[in-house]
Write an enzyme that holds these catalytic residues in place. Structure first.
Site, PDB file in Angstrom:
ATOM      1  CB  SER A   1      -8.362  -0.419   4.566  1.00 35.86           C
ATOM      2  OG  SER A   1      -8.957  -1.617   4.166  1.00 35.86           O
TER       3      SER A   1
ATOM      4  NE  ARG B   1      -3.511  -2.354  -0.211  1.00 43.58           N
ATOM      5  CZ  ARG B   1      -2.986  -3.418  -0.839  1.00 43.58           C
ATOM      6  NH1 ARG B   1      -1.861  -3.326  -1.510  1.00 43.58           N
ATOM      7  NH2 ARG B   1      -3.621  -4.556  -0.854  1.00 43.58           N
TER       8      ARG B   1
ATOM      9  CD  GLU C   1      -4.824   1.011   2.582  1.00 45.72           C
ATOM     10  OE1 GLU C   1      -4.697   0.065   3.389  1.00 45.72           O
ATOM     11  OE2 GLU C   1      -5.445   0.915   1.506  1.00 45.72           O
TER      12      GLU C   1
HETATM   13  C1  LIG Z   1     -14.952   1.317  -1.434  1.00 50.77           C
HETATM   14  C2  LIG Z   1     -13.438   1.354  -1.487  1.00 50.77           C
HETATM   15  C3  LIG Z   1     -12.729   0.170  -1.542  1.00 50.77           C
HETATM   16  C4  LIG Z   1     -11.319   0.198  -1.588  1.00 50.77           C
HETATM   17  N1  LIG Z   1     -10.649  -0.994  -1.662  1.00 50.77           N
HETATM   18  C5  LIG Z   1      -9.313  -0.987  -1.798  1.00 50.77           C
HETATM   19  C6  LIG Z   1      -8.582  -2.213  -1.945  1.00 50.77           C
HETATM   20  O1  LIG Z   1      -9.146  -3.296  -1.935  1.00 50.77           O
HETATM   21  N2  LIG Z   1      -7.244  -2.153  -2.100  1.00 50.77           N
HETATM   22  C7  LIG Z   1      -6.573  -0.960  -2.144  1.00 50.77           C
HETATM   23  O2  LIG Z   1      -5.355  -0.952  -2.318  1.00 50.77           O
HETATM   24  N3  LIG Z   1      -7.232   0.215  -1.985  1.00 50.77           N
HETATM   25  C8  LIG Z   1      -8.569   0.230  -1.829  1.00 50.77           C
HETATM   26  N4  LIG Z   1      -9.243   1.414  -1.678  1.00 50.77           N
HETATM   27  C9  LIG Z   1      -8.480   2.677  -1.629  1.00 50.77           C
HETATM   28  C10 LIG Z   1      -8.282   3.341  -3.008  1.00 50.77           C
HETATM   29  O3  LIG Z   1      -9.225   2.862  -3.915  1.00 50.77           O
HETATM   30  C11 LIG Z   1      -6.880   3.101  -3.559  1.00 50.77           C
HETATM   31  O4  LIG Z   1      -5.892   3.552  -2.663  1.00 50.77           O
HETATM   32  C12 LIG Z   1      -6.708   3.804  -4.910  1.00 50.77           C
HETATM   33  O5  LIG Z   1      -5.564   3.305  -5.540  1.00 50.77           O
HETATM   34  C13 LIG Z   1      -6.587   5.319  -4.784  1.00 50.77           C
HETATM   35  O6  LIG Z   1      -6.628   5.866  -6.105  1.00 50.77           O
HETATM   36  P1  LIG Z   1      -7.185   7.326  -6.359  1.00 50.77           P
HETATM   37  O7  LIG Z   1      -7.008   7.630  -7.784  1.00 50.77           O
HETATM   38  O8  LIG Z   1      -8.566   7.457  -5.824  1.00 50.77           O
HETATM   39  O9  LIG Z   1      -6.157   8.167  -5.501  1.00 50.77           O
HETATM   40  P2  LIG Z   1      -6.455   9.465  -4.632  1.00 50.77           P
HETATM   41  O10 LIG Z   1      -7.296   9.078  -3.454  1.00 50.77           O
HETATM   42  O11 LIG Z   1      -6.931  10.565  -5.474  1.00 50.77           O
HETATM   43  O12 LIG Z   1      -4.975   9.800  -4.118  1.00 50.77           O
HETATM   44  C14 LIG Z   1      -4.259   8.915  -3.306  1.00 50.77           C
HETATM   45  C15 LIG Z   1      -2.824   9.443  -3.186  1.00 50.77           C
HETATM   46  O13 LIG Z   1      -2.198   9.385  -4.444  1.00 50.77           O
HETATM   47  C16 LIG Z   1      -1.818  10.691  -4.881  1.00 50.77           C
HETATM   48  N5  LIG Z   1      -2.104  10.727  -6.321  1.00 50.77           N
HETATM   49  C17 LIG Z   1      -3.252  10.413  -6.958  1.00 50.77           C
HETATM   50  N6  LIG Z   1      -3.083  10.476  -8.286  1.00 50.77           N
HETATM   51  C18 LIG Z   1      -1.804  10.867  -8.491  1.00 50.77           C
HETATM   52  C19 LIG Z   1      -1.016  11.113  -9.649  1.00 50.77           C
HETATM   53  N7  LIG Z   1      -1.500  10.979 -10.883  1.00 50.77           N
HETATM   54  N8  LIG Z   1       0.271  11.484  -9.481  1.00 50.77           N
HETATM   55  C20 LIG Z   1       0.810  11.627  -8.246  1.00 50.77           C
HETATM   56  N9  LIG Z   1       0.119  11.425  -7.119  1.00 50.77           N
HETATM   57  C21 LIG Z   1      -1.176  11.026  -7.240  1.00 50.77           C
HETATM   58  C22 LIG Z   1      -2.651  11.661  -4.068  1.00 50.77           C
HETATM   59  O14 LIG Z   1      -1.994  12.901  -3.885  1.00 50.77           O
HETATM   60  C23 LIG Z   1      -2.760  10.896  -2.748  1.00 50.77           C
HETATM   61  O15 LIG Z   1      -1.585  11.066  -1.986  1.00 50.77           O
HETATM   62  C24 LIG Z   1     -10.637   1.430  -1.595  1.00 50.77           C
HETATM   63  C25 LIG Z   1     -11.359   2.624  -1.541  1.00 50.77           C
HETATM   64  C26 LIG Z   1     -12.757   2.595  -1.481  1.00 50.77           C
HETATM   65  C27 LIG Z   1     -13.528   3.881  -1.451  1.00 50.77           C
END
Ligand SMILES: Cc1cc2nc3c(=O)[nH]c(=O)nc-3n(C[C@H](O)[C@H](O)[C@H](O)COP(=O)(O)OP(=O)(O)OC[C@H]3O[C@@H](n4cnc5c(N)ncnc54)[C@H](O)[C@@H]3O)c2cc1C
Length: 309
Positions: free
Chosen positions: A232, A183, A302
């Site tokens: 999480s 993660r 996380e």
């Molecule tokens: C219902 C639900 C279920 C989930 N299940 C899981 C799971 O099973 N496994 C898991 O690993 N995660 C899970 N997550 C968490 C989440 O989906 C992951 O961490 C996902 O990869 C985050 O992606 P995001 O684009 O939404 O990132 P964001 O939430 O927008 O950002 C996360 C981080 O990445 C940075 N960031 C985002 N995009 C970029 C970019 N292009 N360049 C540089 N930095 C960037 C942001 O600044 C921040 O620090 C879940 C979330 C939800 C709501």
């Protein structure tokens, strides 16, 4: 809505709007861009439609000395109530996705994990089944090394291209240089991921569909539904489960305002509507303190917390 603390002048606003394909919004509540539906205003929120426009926005912010911060799908983000000063760079507009004859998929950072998985399935390419039920964008997935018990991005990533926020130069990292860990990754916050190449493996559409269906069903049975959340809250400590530890200290169902430690899964904190980041942070501190006191274990977040109190 206006923010008296905004860093941006009227001219800067106009220029950002023009450079970002007219996507710019000002004093934009980030609660509109996070799955938790929590977060104060960003001075500016922009979603450039392609990498070239993103580069122009970044060059402008550098010249004007405006702070920048990248976000993707907002599915792992807790934005504090005071919001973000400067410019939030959304990758929402970066949506190119293609595959070549060597089964290498080139994907821009704003492509959603759902779109990526459905395209790979359509192409008969396996390796991304672990994404079943994981929201967010490719960029966020790379930074977080998103994954499940079926796998994680680390296993399929050949290289990641990121644009530096200090000079707009694109840097390329191979898998080892990305420093993927459970993660997380070593991809720096001073860059924005723009694109990645993934190496997938031929697999029948029926097999992929079956595996994805079963992971989705399993998740549906275990995960809370109905209230806004960001997955999480804490990472699982080595050899243990954050949810089990939080449950064992009797924290399930604890509420601060409209933020709650879900009665269905102790490592999911939910927003029943109108919760503030400060409520969520108090709930987080409470869980950490109880688990530390009773088990001597320091839970590590996380979720990523950004913005001002
Ligand atoms: C219902 C639900 C279920 C989930 N299940 C899981 C799971 O099973 N496994 C898991 O690993 N995660 C899970 N997550 C968490 C989440 O989906 C992951 O961490 C996902 O990869 C985050 O992606 P995001 O684009 O939404 O990132 P964001 O939430 O927008 O950002 C996360 C981080 O990445 C940075 N960031 C985002 N995009 C970029 C970019 N292009 N360049 C540089 N930095 C960037 C942001 O600044 C921040 O620090 C879940 C979330 C939800 C709501």
């Amino acid at each position: 809505m206006g923010s008296s603390r905004s860093l941006l002048s009227a001219v800067q606003r106009e220029t950002l709007h023009a450079l970002s394909g007219e996507s710019a919004r000002f004093d934009e509540l980030l609660s509109r861009h996070t799955t938790l539906k929590i977060g104060g205003p960003a001075d500016a929120w922009v979603a450039p439609p392609d990498i070239d426009s993103l580069s122009k926005v970044i060059q402008f912010c550098i010249a004007e000395d405006l702070p920048m911060l990248a976000i993707g799908g907002g599915s792992n983000l807790l934005v504090r109530d005071g919001g973000v000063r400067g410019v939030v760079l959304s990758t929402r507009g970066l949506r190119a996705l293609s595959v070549n004859s060597d089964k290498v998929v080139t994907v821009e950072s704003g492509v959603s994990t759902g779109k990526l998985l459905s395209s790979a399935t359509k192409w008969g390419l396996g390796g991304l089944e672990f994404l079943g039920g994981v929201p967010g964008s490719l960029g966020g997935g790379m930074v977080m090394n998103a994954g499940t018990y079926l796998g994680e991005f680390k296993e399929v990533t050949l290289l990641v291209r990121s644009m530096r926020l200090c000079d707009g130069v694109i840097v390329e990292r191979d898998n080892a240089e990305c420093g993927f860990v459970y993660r997380g990754s070593a991809l720096p916050t001073s860059e924005i991921v723009v694109e990645a190449e993934l190496k997938l493996t031929p697999r029948s559409i029926e097999e992929i569909t079956e595996v994805v269906k079963s992971i989705r069903t399993r998740r549906k049975e275990r995960e809370p539904s109905g209230a806004s959340n960001a997955g999480s809250v804490f990472k699982n400590p080595e050899g243990d489960f954050a949810g089990k530890l939080i449950e064992s200290v009797g924290y399930k169902g604890t509420r601060v305002g409209n933020a709650e430690c879900s009665p269905a899964h102790a490592n999911w904190f939910v927003n029943h509507g109108g919760a503030r980041a400060s409520d969520m942070l108090t709930l987080i501190d409470g869980a950490r303190a109880k688990v530390a006191a009773e088990h001597g274990i320091e839970l590590v977040l996380e979720w990523k917390c950004i913005g001002e109190d």
